[in-house]
Scaffold this motif. Structure first.
Motif, PDB file in Angstrom:
ATOM      1  N   GLY A 162     -31.781  50.644  27.126  1.00 18.90           N
ATOM      2  CA  GLY A 162     -31.275  49.447  27.806  1.00 18.90           C
ATOM      3  C   GLY A 162     -31.654  49.351  29.275  1.00 18.90           C
ATOM      4  N   GLN A 163     -32.667  50.099  29.685  1.00 18.97           N
ATOM      5  CA  GLN A 163     -32.982  50.119  31.112  1.00 18.97           C
ATOM      6  C   GLN A 163     -34.238  49.350  31.491  1.00 18.97           C
ATOM      7  OE1 GLN A 163     -33.100  54.328  31.849  1.00 18.97           O
ATOM      8  NE2 GLN A 163     -30.898  54.568  31.597  1.00 18.97           N
ATOM      9  N   CYS A 164     -35.104  49.019  30.508  1.00 18.46           N
ATOM     10  CA  CYS A 164     -36.410  48.467  30.887  1.00 18.46           C
ATOM     11  C   CYS A 164     -36.657  47.056  30.383  1.00 18.46           C
ATOM     12  CB  CYS A 164     -37.526  49.377  30.401  1.00 18.46           C
ATOM     13  SG  CYS A 164     -37.809  49.302  28.614  1.00 18.46           S
ATOM     14  N   GLY A 165     -36.006  46.634  29.315  1.00 20.95           N
ATOM     15  CA  GLY A 165     -36.173  45.279  28.800  1.00 20.95           C
ATOM     16  C   GLY A 165     -37.399  45.057  27.920  1.00 20.95           C
ATOM     17  N   ALA A 166     -38.203  46.111  27.663  1.00 18.85           N
ATOM     18  CA  ALA A 166     -39.411  45.938  26.841  1.00 18.85           C
ATOM     19  C   ALA A 166     -39.054  45.494  25.419  1.00 18.85           C
ATOM     20  CB  ALA A 166     -40.206  47.242  26.796  1.00 18.85           C
ATOM     21  N   CYS A 167     -37.831  45.786  24.987  1.00 15.37           N
ATOM     22  CA  CYS A 167     -37.407  45.517  23.613  1.00 15.37           C
ATOM     23  C   CYS A 167     -36.672  44.182  23.485  1.00 15.37           C
ATOM     24  CB  CYS A 167     -36.478  46.627  23.154  1.00 15.37           C
ATOM     25  SG  CYS A 167     -34.940  46.638  24.111  1.00 15.37           S
TER      26      CYS A 167
ATOM     27  N   ASN B 162     -31.101  43.421  24.352  1.00 18.22           N
ATOM     28  CA  ASN B 162     -31.944  44.600  24.217  1.00 18.22           C
ATOM     29  C   ASN B 162     -31.847  45.081  22.770  1.00 18.22           C
ATOM     30  OD1 ASN B 162     -30.360  45.135  27.179  1.00 18.22           O
ATOM     31  ND2 ASN B 162     -32.578  45.141  27.201  1.00 18.22           N
TER      32      ASN B 162
ATOM     33  N   CYS C 231     -32.935  47.694  21.495  1.00 19.65           N
ATOM     34  CA  CYS C 231     -32.752  49.152  21.389  1.00 19.65           C
ATOM     35  C   CYS C 231     -31.282  49.538  21.421  1.00 19.65           C
ATOM     36  CB  CYS C 231     -33.503  49.878  22.499  1.00 19.65           C
ATOM     37  SG  CYS C 231     -32.816  49.640  24.152  1.00 19.65           S
TER      38      CYS C 231
ATOM     39  N   LYS D 214     -41.502  45.950  22.058  1.00 14.91           N
ATOM     40  CA  LYS D 214     -41.893  47.292  22.493  1.00 14.91           C
ATOM     41  C   LYS D 214     -40.688  48.187  22.785  1.00 14.91           C
ATOM     42  CE  LYS D 214     -46.396  46.623  22.541  1.00 14.91           C
ATOM     43  NZ  LYS D 214     -46.497  45.607  21.481  1.00 14.91           N
ATOM     44  N   LYS D 215     -40.923  49.493  22.653  1.00 13.12           N
ATOM     45  CA  LYS D 215     -39.923  50.477  23.054  1.00 13.12           C
ATOM     46  C   LYS D 215     -40.385  51.129  24.348  1.00 13.12           C
ATOM     47  CE  LYS D 215     -37.774  53.229  20.068  1.00 13.12           C
ATOM     48  NZ  LYS D 215     -37.412  54.381  19.197  1.00 13.12           N
ATOM     49  N   GLY D 216     -39.641  50.890  25.411  1.00 12.04           N
ATOM     50  CA  GLY D 216     -39.964  51.519  26.685  1.00 12.04           C
ATOM     51  C   GLY D 216     -39.071  52.725  26.902  1.00 12.04           C
ATOM     52  N   CYS D 217     -37.788  52.468  27.078  1.00 17.04           N
ATOM     53  CA  CYS D 217     -36.845  53.537  27.436  1.00 17.04           C
ATOM     54  C   CYS D 217     -35.923  53.898  26.283  1.00 17.04           C
ATOM     55  CB  CYS D 217     -36.012  53.092  28.629  1.00 17.04           C
ATOM     56  SG  CYS D 217     -34.963  51.659  28.248  1.00 17.04           S
ATOM     57  N   ASP D 218     -35.673  52.953  25.378  1.00 14.30           N
ATOM     58  CA  ASP D 218     -34.720  53.111  24.267  1.00 14.30           C
ATOM     59  C   ASP D 218     -33.279  53.243  24.759  1.00 14.30           C
ATOM     60  OD1 ASP D 218     -34.588  52.914  21.508  1.00 14.30           O
ATOM     61  OD2 ASP D 218     -34.538  55.085  21.192  1.00 14.30           O
TER      62      ASP D 218
HETATM   63  S1  FES Z   1     -36.507  49.902  25.176  1.00 14.80           S
HETATM   64 FE1  FES Z   1     -36.000  49.798  27.308  1.00 14.80          FE
HETATM   65  S2  FES Z   1     -34.373  48.361  27.264  1.00 14.80           S
HETATM   66 FE2  FES Z   1     -34.748  48.660  25.175  1.00 14.80          FE
END
Ligand code: FES
Ligand code: FES
Lengths: 213, 316
Positions: free
Chosen positions: A87-92, A102, A104, A81-85
């Motif tokens: 490096g802040q959320c870890g969804a990727c 990460n 992204c 998943k793409k959360g923040c793009d």
């Molecule tokens: S999309 Fe949030 S860390 Fe990569």
């Protein structure tokens, strides 16, 4: 303007609201942009061979493509998943040569020859990875958006503990790291969960770490 | 993101020559900071030189008893190395206090030293920032300055250096090994590596155009008790408001360096003589001449209290 005339996808709506939120936070100031920033440059394409979940893909990519965008948009692996793009959320989070990163914040062109594993390569609906099964059992999510990243991150994190890598909360740098809740929380701090499923996520990971799964 | 051409470097010397020759060229290693800034078009390189294939990812003992850390050693691997954990625990602690597990797996030793400030105005291309657009002004002076620097700053820029690792490297008096565009090599003492902003905040390091960091060398182990205490807004995955790195010897002597308060890791060897007098005396000397803003003046007592906590812990 009649509401019934506006047909926007959920994605478009999210993009719009993100853009307006940014504009509200920081009003533009004239002359702040460097003169060179507006100059157009032609896109640059390059061949890249990517090995994802055991399959080799020969692609022609814009050098700017992040690993995340290639996984999602070109290879149709939408689990990551793409959360923040940023490096802040870890969804990727994906595994590259067994290590969590990460997706992204890395360029696809930099991963020629690497072994990339996404959530789709970790388990399948028929054969769940032990972490996937534990997340289901413990309700380790609500909306599920952060979950693939949480699970890939947990897989990489458990391998790091196994390799004896210490963390910020390890009392003794030279001893084998413990499998405590405090260690798991610290080591998973790069994965945010908007739904706040943290307590159950820690329980699910603990189960797998202790071999109960 | 602006488009760019891309090449994989063949050797450190060739990479340095190419970086000096090609307009707008930048090295990329871990990429965790550079790509973030490229997405925002704060950085707009026209050409990327990928140095990941260069064999600079090793740790090797030096003949004087020190340790050479290759520029591409990942933060995770540096913190996990048995020699670093045993002989340079302040370095391992500083690394583990920074970023997230995912980022530490990617971020490199040289990239960490060269990471850019997280000042909100440097990141926002709609706002004036002398570091991003020289001459445009500093938005932080009258703006959001709580996380920023209060010593070593200028009227042109009050950005703080965000690295934890660099604070430990400064405490240890590491040396930065480089290769220049003409193929010559040199060793830059870490104390001279990061520049203060003055009137040219866009120049952040002593590196010449094209010059590539190849390794960071650590001196022989210093013994003593090692501490890295970081104070931040949340318990994990946040930049330091203030950090204190210290090595304290049984005879009461020692070294102290600070993070989060200056445009570079902040250490004054002269202040360390005051260690037997306590945290207040050391802080007064370390931060003499500080020019805090209203928003970040809290960092002065915070440094003193954090150092005080470290000294108390050392006395057991
Ligand atoms: S999309 Fe949030 S860390 Fe990569
Ligand atoms: S389950 Fe919704 S963000 Fe984590």
């Amino acid at each position: 303007m009649q509401a019934s005339n506006i047909k926007l996808s959920r994605r478009e709506l999210l993009v719009m609201s993100a853009a307006s939120a940014t504009m509200m936070a920081m009003p533009a100031v004239a002359g702040a942009q460097p003169a060179s920033a507006g100059r157009a440059r032609a896109p640059v394409n390059t061949p890249v061979a990517l090995r994802v979940n055991g399959h080799l893909h020969e692609l022609e990519l814009d050098t700017r493509s992040s690993l995340l965008d290639v996984l999602r948009e070109r290879l149709q692996l939408g689990g990551t998943k793409k959360g923040c793009d940023h490096g802040q959320c870890g969804a990727c989070t994906v595994l590259v040569n067994g290590r969590r990163i990460n997706a992204c914040l890395t360029l696809a062109v930099m991963h020629q020859g690497d072994e990339i594993t996404t959530i789709e390569g970790l388990g399948t609906p028929q054969r769940l990875h032990p972490l996937q099964a534990a997340f289901v059992r413990h309700d380790g999510y609500q909306c599920g958006y952060c979950t693939p990243g949480q699970i890939c991150s947990a897989a990489g994190m458990l391998a790091e503990i196994e390799a004896g890598i210490p963390s910020h909360v390890s009392a003794d740098l030279e001893a084998r790291p413990l499998l405590s809740a405090a260690e798991i929380r610290e080591r998973m701090s790069g994965n945010l969960c908007r739904c706040g499923a943290y307590a159950n996520i820690v329980d699910a990971i603990t189960d797998v770490a202790e071999g109960r799964a | 993101m602006k488009s760019f051409t891309y090449e994989k470097a063949q050797s450190p010397a060739e990479a340095a020559a190419a970086a000096a020759r090609i307009p707008g060229a930048r090295f990329i290693a871990g990429g965790t900071n550079l790509l973030d800034l490229m997405k925002l078009e704060v950085e707009t390189p026209a050409h990327l030189i990928d140095v990941n294939g260069l064999a600079l990812d090793r740790l090797e003992p030096l003949s004087d008893g020190g340790l050479r850390v290759g520029a591409l050693v990942r933060n995770t691997d540096l913190a996990a190395d048995a020699r670093v954990r045993r002989d340079y625990p302040v370095l391992a602690r500083a690394l583990l206090a920074g970023a997230s597990g995912q980022l530490r797996n990617k971020a490199t030793t040289a990239g960490n030293l060269l990471q850019r400030t997280r000042c909100a105005y440097f990141y926002d291309t709609n706002q004036p920032c002398n570091k991003r657009v020289p001459g445009s002004g500093c938005s932080a002076l009258e703006g959001l300055s709580r996380p920023l620097a209060l010593i070593g700053v200028s009227r042109a820029c009050i950005a703080s250096h965000p690295s934890d690792m660099a604070v430990a490297m400064r405490l240890l008096d590491a040396g930065v090994e480089t290769v220049k565009a003409d193929g010559s090599r040199r060793l830059i003492p870490i104390a001279d590596f990061h520049r203060l902003p003055g009137d040219t905040p866009q120049h952040e390091s002593a590196l010449a155009p094209g010059e590539l960091v190849t390794a960071v060398s650590l001196p022989p182990p210093l013994g003593g008790k090692h501490y890295y205490r970081k104070v931040r807004d949340r318990a994990s995955y946040a930049f330091a408001l203030v950090s204190v790195a210290a090595i304290l010897q049984p005879d009461g002597s020692g070294r102290v360096a600070l993070g989060g308060v200056a445009p570079r890791p902040w250490r004054l060897e002269s202040a360390e003589a005051a260690l037997p007098l306590g945290a207040r005396a050391v802080t007064e000397q370390l931060l003499a001449g500080a020019t805090p803003t209203q928003q970040n003046a809290f960092k002065i007592p915070l440094v003193q209290r954090t150092l005080s906590a470290v000294l108390a812990e050392a006395q057991g």
